[in-house]
Design a protein around this motif. Structure first.
Motif, PDB file in Angstrom:
ATOM      1  N   ASN A  40      -1.847  -9.711   2.307  1.00 35.99           N
ATOM      2  CA  ASN A  40      -3.161  -9.554   2.699  1.00 35.99           C
ATOM      3  C   ASN A  40      -3.340  -8.486   3.643  1.00 35.99           C
ATOM      4  O   ASN A  40      -4.536  -7.440   3.930  1.00 35.99           O
ATOM      5  CB  ASN A  40      -3.760 -10.783   3.418  1.00 35.99           C
ATOM      6  N   GLY A  41      -2.428  -8.073   4.591  1.00 31.26           N
ATOM      7  CA  GLY A  41      -2.556  -6.915   5.447  1.00 31.26           C
ATOM      8  C   GLY A  41      -2.473  -5.565   4.690  1.00 31.26           C
ATOM      9  O   GLY A  41      -3.440  -4.624   4.878  1.00 31.26           O
ATOM     10  N   ALA A  42      -1.652  -5.471   3.685  1.00 32.12           N
ATOM     11  CA  ALA A  42      -1.815  -4.300   2.775  1.00 32.12           C
ATOM     12  C   ALA A  42      -3.294  -3.980   2.165  1.00 32.12           C
ATOM     13  O   ALA A  42      -3.706  -2.863   2.175  1.00 32.12           O
ATOM     14  CB  ALA A  42      -0.667  -4.447   1.714  1.00 32.12           C
ATOM     15  N   VAL A  43      -3.576  -5.195   1.502  1.00 28.50           N
ATOM     16  CA  VAL A  43      -4.962  -4.974   0.846  1.00 28.50           C
ATOM     17  C   VAL A  43      -6.223  -4.863   1.746  1.00 28.50           C
ATOM     18  O   VAL A  43      -6.868  -4.111   1.614  1.00 28.50           O
ATOM     19  CB  VAL A  43      -5.272  -6.372   0.105  1.00 28.50           C
ATOM     20  N   GLY A  45      -6.052  -3.515   4.981  1.00 24.03           N
ATOM     21  CA  GLY A  45      -5.939  -2.046   5.289  1.00 24.03           C
ATOM     22  C   GLY A  45      -6.443  -0.918   4.382  1.00 24.03           C
ATOM     23  O   GLY A  45      -6.844  -0.027   4.893  1.00 24.03           O
ATOM     24  N   ALA A  46      -6.107  -1.074   3.260  1.00 23.82           N
ATOM     25  CA  ALA A  46      -6.646  -0.079   2.163  1.00 23.82           C
ATOM     26  C   ALA A  46      -8.069  -0.293   2.006  1.00 23.82           C
ATOM     27  O   ALA A  46      -8.722   0.724   1.918  1.00 23.82           O
ATOM     28  CB  ALA A  46      -5.869  -0.588   0.916  1.00 23.82           C
ATOM     29  N   LYS A  47      -8.475  -1.758   2.108  1.00 24.34           N
ATOM     30  CA  LYS A  47     -10.035  -1.627   1.852  1.00 24.34           C
ATOM     31  C   LYS A  47     -10.766  -1.174   2.967  1.00 24.34           C
ATOM     32  O   LYS A  47     -11.922  -0.620   3.020  1.00 24.34           O
ATOM     33  CB  LYS A  47     -10.331  -3.218   1.842  1.00 24.34           C
ATOM     34  N   ILE A  48     -10.270  -1.326   4.352  1.00 22.29           N
ATOM     35  CA  ILE A  48     -10.939  -0.746   5.537  1.00 22.29           C
ATOM     36  C   ILE A  48     -10.711   0.867   5.578  1.00 22.29           C
ATOM     37  O   ILE A  48     -11.743   1.657   5.668  1.00 22.29           O
ATOM     38  CB  ILE A  48     -10.229  -1.469   6.675  1.00 22.29           C
ATOM     39  N   ARG A  49      -9.512   1.376   5.017  1.00 24.03           N
ATOM     40  CA  ARG A  49      -9.219   2.768   5.473  1.00 24.03           C
ATOM     41  C   ARG A  49      -9.769   3.626   4.565  1.00 24.03           C
ATOM     42  O   ARG A  49     -10.100   4.630   4.783  1.00 24.03           O
ATOM     43  CB  ARG A  49      -7.934   3.083   5.792  1.00 24.03           C
ATOM     44  N   ALA A  75      -3.977   8.720   4.866  1.00 18.69           N
ATOM     45  CA  ALA A  75      -4.634   7.790   5.910  1.00 18.69           C
ATOM     46  C   ALA A  75      -4.576   6.204   5.406  1.00 18.69           C
ATOM     47  O   ALA A  75      -4.383   5.306   6.234  1.00 18.69           O
ATOM     48  CB  ALA A  75      -5.871   8.235   6.148  1.00 18.69           C
ATOM     49  N   THR A  76      -4.930   6.122   4.145  1.00 21.52           N
ATOM     50  CA  THR A  76      -5.161   4.717   3.565  1.00 21.52           C
ATOM     51  C   THR A  76      -3.644   4.072   3.492  1.00 21.52           C
ATOM     52  O   THR A  76      -3.633   2.838   3.655  1.00 21.52           O
ATOM     53  CB  THR A  76      -5.748   4.873   2.064  1.00 21.52           C
ATOM     54  N   TYR A  77      -2.658   4.761   3.043  1.00 17.31           N
ATOM     55  CA  TYR A  77      -1.475   4.290   3.017  1.00 17.31           C
ATOM     56  C   TYR A  77      -1.161   3.699   4.253  1.00 17.31           C
ATOM     57  O   TYR A  77      -0.207   2.689   4.467  1.00 17.31           O
ATOM     58  CB  TYR A  77      -0.488   5.357   2.154  1.00 17.31           C
ATOM     59  N   THR A  78      -0.988   4.709   5.238  1.00 17.59           N
ATOM     60  CA  THR A  78      -0.691   4.415   6.662  1.00 17.59           C
ATOM     61  C   THR A  78      -1.141   3.245   7.282  1.00 17.59           C
ATOM     62  O   THR A  78      -0.321   2.292   7.859  1.00 17.59           O
ATOM     63  CB  THR A  78      -0.768   5.475   7.397  1.00 17.59           C
ATOM     64  N   HIS A  79      -2.488   3.045   7.214  1.00 16.59           N
ATOM     65  CA  HIS A  79      -3.205   1.854   7.484  1.00 16.59           C
ATOM     66  C   HIS A  79      -3.061   0.749   6.857  1.00 16.59           C
ATOM     67  O   HIS A  79      -2.432  -0.244   7.567  1.00 16.59           O
ATOM     68  CB  HIS A  79      -4.909   2.209   7.357  1.00 16.59           C
ATOM     69  N   ALA A  84       0.167  -4.558   7.020  1.00 15.20           N
ATOM     70  CA  ALA A  84       1.219  -5.186   6.424  1.00 15.20           C
ATOM     71  C   ALA A  84       2.271  -5.623   7.175  1.00 15.20           C
ATOM     72  O   ALA A  84       2.663  -6.727   7.181  1.00 15.20           O
ATOM     73  CB  ALA A  84       1.528  -4.609   5.019  1.00 15.20           C
ATOM     74  N   TYR A  85       3.016  -4.504   7.657  1.00 14.20           N
ATOM     75  CA  TYR A  85       4.021  -4.832   8.549  1.00 14.20           C
ATOM     76  C   TYR A  85       3.833  -5.607   9.814  1.00 14.20           C
ATOM     77  O   TYR A  85       4.694  -6.560  10.144  1.00 14.20           O
ATOM     78  CB  TYR A  85       4.647  -3.418   8.932  1.00 14.20           C
ATOM     79  N   PHE A  86       2.599  -5.316  10.381  1.00  8.26           N
ATOM     80  CA  PHE A  86       2.344  -6.133  11.435  1.00  8.26           C
ATOM     81  C   PHE A  86       1.994  -7.607  11.054  1.00  8.26           C
ATOM     82  O   PHE A  86       2.572  -8.538  11.991  1.00  8.26           O
ATOM     83  CB  PHE A  86       1.090  -5.667  12.190  1.00  8.26           C
ATOM     84  N   VAL A  87       1.277  -7.975  10.199  1.00  9.56           N
ATOM     85  CA  VAL A  87       1.120  -9.097   9.904  1.00  9.56           C
ATOM     86  C   VAL A  87       2.462  -9.853   9.307  1.00  9.56           C
ATOM     87  O   VAL A  87       2.608 -11.173   9.899  1.00  9.56           O
ATOM     88  CB  VAL A  87       0.000  -9.410   8.549  1.00  9.56           C
ATOM     89  N   PHE A  88       3.243  -9.479   8.723  1.00 11.43           N
ATOM     90  CA  PHE A  88       4.555  -9.980   8.195  1.00 11.43           C
ATOM     91  C   PHE A  88       5.252 -10.208   9.584  1.00 11.43           C
ATOM     92  O   PHE A  88       6.050 -11.168   9.494  1.00 11.43           O
ATOM     93  CB  PHE A  88       5.203  -8.899   7.471  1.00 11.43           C
ATOM     94  N   THR A  89       5.460  -9.273  10.474  1.00 10.38           N
ATOM     95  CA  THR A  89       6.136  -9.401  11.759  1.00 10.38           C
ATOM     96  C   THR A  89       5.572 -10.472  12.444  1.00 10.38           C
ATOM     97  O   THR A  89       6.278 -11.387  12.893  1.00 10.38           O
ATOM     98  CB  THR A  89       6.264  -8.386  12.494  1.00 10.38           C
TER      99      THR A  89
END
Length: 217
Positions: A40-43, A45-49, A75-79, A84-89
């Motif tokens: 969900n974090g990855a998706v 982030g891509a939708k927002i950025r 920019a989209t990939y980084t966001h 994704a990393y933050f939510v996972f952590t």
């Protein structure tokens, strides 16, 4: 006729049933929630950025089409990756703390998010900077409302929003005019477009059609 050494094929519907059965197992819920949080974090982030980067790049950045598309993708990939990393952590640490102490307490949330924020968002780059600025404004609003709810601050007799709006706009334009370097680059670009570029034109082409005559070249 197939040889005797061929491995038996598992029908797709049987595989799906096995996966769905696994997803229903309560003992795996915490680990699966961490994985879905990453997804969900990855998706998100891509939708927002993606749309934001698309608009800002084509409005304010120069360069070839390839360079612009590369900037949008990066920019989209980084966001997406950072969220994704933050939510996972965060979810992983929450699950670990609950497992160790047998219950969830408010400090777990703060501690897990602090660790995730340090690990993922500590680099001061444009993407992280925008995310932190976005959060900062909402945290300040949230803390203000919480202070009123808890009785630390008396309930305002009038809606304070008009005063906040006036003070914020007054402050940001003052900073833009006299201390521009303190503002975020994307905000500088936006305000330059709105308040400085609108002072300059040569003919009807860069008055109504283009922002600047050089933009059409």
């Amino acid at each position: 006729m197939a040889g005797g050494g061929d491995a038996p094929r598992v029908p797709l519907h049987a595989l799906l049933r096995a996966v769905n059965a696994l997803l229903q197992q309560r003992r795996y819920h915490a680990a699966l929630a961490v994985l879905k949080g990453f997804r969900n974090g990855a998706v998100y982030g891509a939708k927002i950025r993606g749309p934001h980067a698309l608009v800002m790049t084509f409005l304010f950045k120069s360069g070839s089409l390839r360079e612009k598309l590369k900037s949008i993708a990066q920019a989209t990939y980084t966001h997406s990756r950072n969220l994704a990393y933050f939510v996972f952590t965060y979810k992983g640490l929450m699950a670990l703390q609950s497992q160790l102490q047998g219950k969830k307490i408010p400090f777990h949330t703060f501690f897990a998010a602090c660790i995730g924020g340090w690990l993922v968002f500590r680099e001061n780059n444009p993407i992280n900077n925008q995310i932190i600025m976005y959060l900062l404004s909402r945290v300040l609003f949230g803390l203000s409302r919480l202070a009123v709810e808890k009785g630390y601050v008396p309930q305002p007799k009038r809606d304070p929003f008009p005063l906040i709006a006036a003070l914020l706009w007054g402050t940001v334009l003052w900073l833009f005019e006299y201390h521009r370097q303190t503002l975020q680059p994307s905000l500088q670009s936006s305000m330059t477009y709105l308040y400085e570029d609108s002072d300059v034109w040569h003919d009807i082409s860069d008055f109504l059609i283009y922002n600047r005559t050089t933009d059409s070249k």
